[in-house]
Design a protein around this motif. Structure first.
Motif, PDB file in Angstrom:
ATOM      1  N   ALA A   1       6.910  -5.816  -7.154  1.00 51.29           N
ATOM      2  CA  ALA A   1       6.054  -5.551  -5.991  1.00 51.29           C
ATOM      3  C   ALA A   1       5.937  -6.778  -5.113  1.00 51.29           C
TER       4      ALA A   1
ATOM      5  N   TYR B   1       0.832  -1.212   0.000  1.00 49.54           N
ATOM      6  CA  TYR B   1       0.000   0.000   0.000  1.00 49.54           C
ATOM      7  C   TYR B   1       0.864   1.260   0.000  1.00 49.54           C
TER       8      TYR B   1
ATOM      9  N   THR C   1       6.635  -4.899 -13.040  1.00 51.44           N
ATOM     10  CA  THR C   1       6.299  -4.091 -11.867  1.00 51.44           C
ATOM     11  C   THR C   1       5.622  -4.935 -10.810  1.00 51.44           C
TER      12      THR C   1
ATOM     13  N   PHE D   1      10.271  -0.556  -8.541  1.00 53.02           N
ATOM     14  CA  PHE D   1       9.186  -0.504  -7.561  1.00 53.02           C
ATOM     15  C   PHE D   1       9.682  -0.039  -6.207  1.00 53.02           C
TER      16      PHE D   1
ATOM     17  N   ARG E   1       2.704   1.734  -3.319  1.00 53.66           N
ATOM     18  CA  ARG E   1       1.751   2.148  -4.348  1.00 53.66           C
ATOM     19  C   ARG E   1       1.422   3.633  -4.212  1.00 53.66           C
ATOM     20  N   CYS E   2       1.202   4.082  -2.980  1.00 47.50           N
ATOM     21  CA  CYS E   2       0.887   5.490  -2.759  1.00 47.50           C
ATOM     22  C   CYS E   2       2.043   6.401  -3.137  1.00 47.50           C
TER      23      CYS E   2
ATOM     24  N   ALA F   1       3.037   5.349  -7.385  1.00 53.40           N
ATOM     25  CA  ALA F   1       2.037   5.305  -8.457  1.00 53.40           C
ATOM     26  C   ALA F   1       2.009   6.589  -9.285  1.00 53.40           C
TER      27      ALA F   1
END
Length: 315
Positions: free
Chosen positions: A211, A186, A207, A277, A189-190, A193
């Motif tokens: 991850a 999470y 990716t 990532f 990603r924040c 992204a």
């Protein structure tokens, strides 16, 4: 499930478990060597993170110890002639093997929790719950090996279980891995992204692979298999536990390699169009021109200003 003799159901798992674990340990050894080379040699001119080097070595030695003790148990029982040693005679090795399995899992959890703590910019509140759960898990897991008397060991190949405590240990460990994986995924990603420009299906796949490695998805799968087979009381649990023990070391080591490759100076790594990532894309400090690299560079500079000073003394 005790496998008291070679006529018991699932007896082939006795040999298979040892062979499979040795194979996985060999794979782990390759990853371990790559990790040490990256952490110590190819990371220059960045400073060597000796804490991470020591941690990587401790996890490796712990997993190696489990493989060695398990192999000693199998070798002793099958080469001692008839009659095969009793469970009580082999209780010492079996007890330590069971403890090593739980300790390897605990060390793996600590590495992933540390990674989670770093990704969340050293916010202690984020990792308090996973850390408390991890301590509860290893405590429950060690109750059996420490309290079960030698007279209760019936099989020379499998340690007896304290069903409640071992089940709690396995289930809590699964919850820890799942929670930490979710928190890492999470957060990354924040953070990344908005920086990522997806151009192809290959980019998306790589990716997602990155991850999964960084978030420790492999640990969740391995621990889930342990929990399922434990609930089914299957003899195959001894095979899965051997594999899981090595994955406890392989998954964090793959994560270290993944992050370490992003820290390798430009002249020592290959160029790639795939977005990194990792939230610590330190290779961008070396002057990448891509806009996402520059954004990542700013993120790194904010979190680690001393690294910018080391690499660019005049800035």
């Amino acid at each position: 499930m005790l496998l008291e003799d070679l006529d018991a159901d699932g007896a082939p798992a006795i040999i298979i478990s040892n062979v499979v674990e040795i194979v996985f340990f060999g794979i782990y050894s390759i990853f371990f060597m790559f990790a040490i080379i990256i952490l110590v040699v190819y990371k220059k001119p960045l400073p060597v993170d000796w804490l991470m080097v020591i941690t990587t070595c401790v996890v490796y030695v712990s997993c190696m110890a489990h493989t060695s003790i398990l192999t000693t148990d199998r070798h002793t029982t099958f080469t001692s002639g008839l009659p095969i040693p009793s469970g009580e005679e082999m209780s010492g090795l079996l007890r330590v093997t069971d403890m090593e399995f739980k300790i390897c899992g605990f060390l793996s959890q600590l590495v992933m929790i540390h990674r989670c703590w770093a990704v969340w910019e050293h916010r202690l509140v984020v990792v308090i719950v996973p850390l408390a759960m991890s301590l509860a898990s290893v405590t429950c897991g060690l109750v059996g090996p420490l309290r079960i008397p030698s007279t209760d060991f019936k099989s020379p190949w499998v340690a007896p279980r304290m069903q409640l405590f071992d089940m709690l240990s396995a289930a809590i460990s699964l919850a820890v891995f799942a929670l930490v994986m979710s928190l890492i995924a999470y957060r990354l990603r924040c953070v990344l992204a908005p920086l990522r420009n997806v151009q192809s299906m290959e980019t998306i796949i790589w990716t997602l692979v990155g991850a999964s490695i960084e978030a420790g998805a492999l640990l969740v799968l391995a621990q889930a298999a342990v929990v399922v087979l434990f609930l089914r009381n299957s003899p195959m649990i001894i095979i899965v536990e051997g594999i899981a023990t090595q994955i406890y070391g392989i998954a964090p080591t793959m994560m270290i390699i993944r992050i370490g490759l992003s820290m390798v100076p430009r002249g020592r790594r290959w160029d790639s169009d795939s977005p990194m990532f990792s939230s610590l894309v330190l290779s961008t400090i070396y002057g990448c021109e891509d806009s996402s690299d520059n954004a990542s560079n700013e993120l790194v500079a904010q979190q680690h200003p001393e690294l910018r000073q080391r690499l660019h003394p005049g800035s």
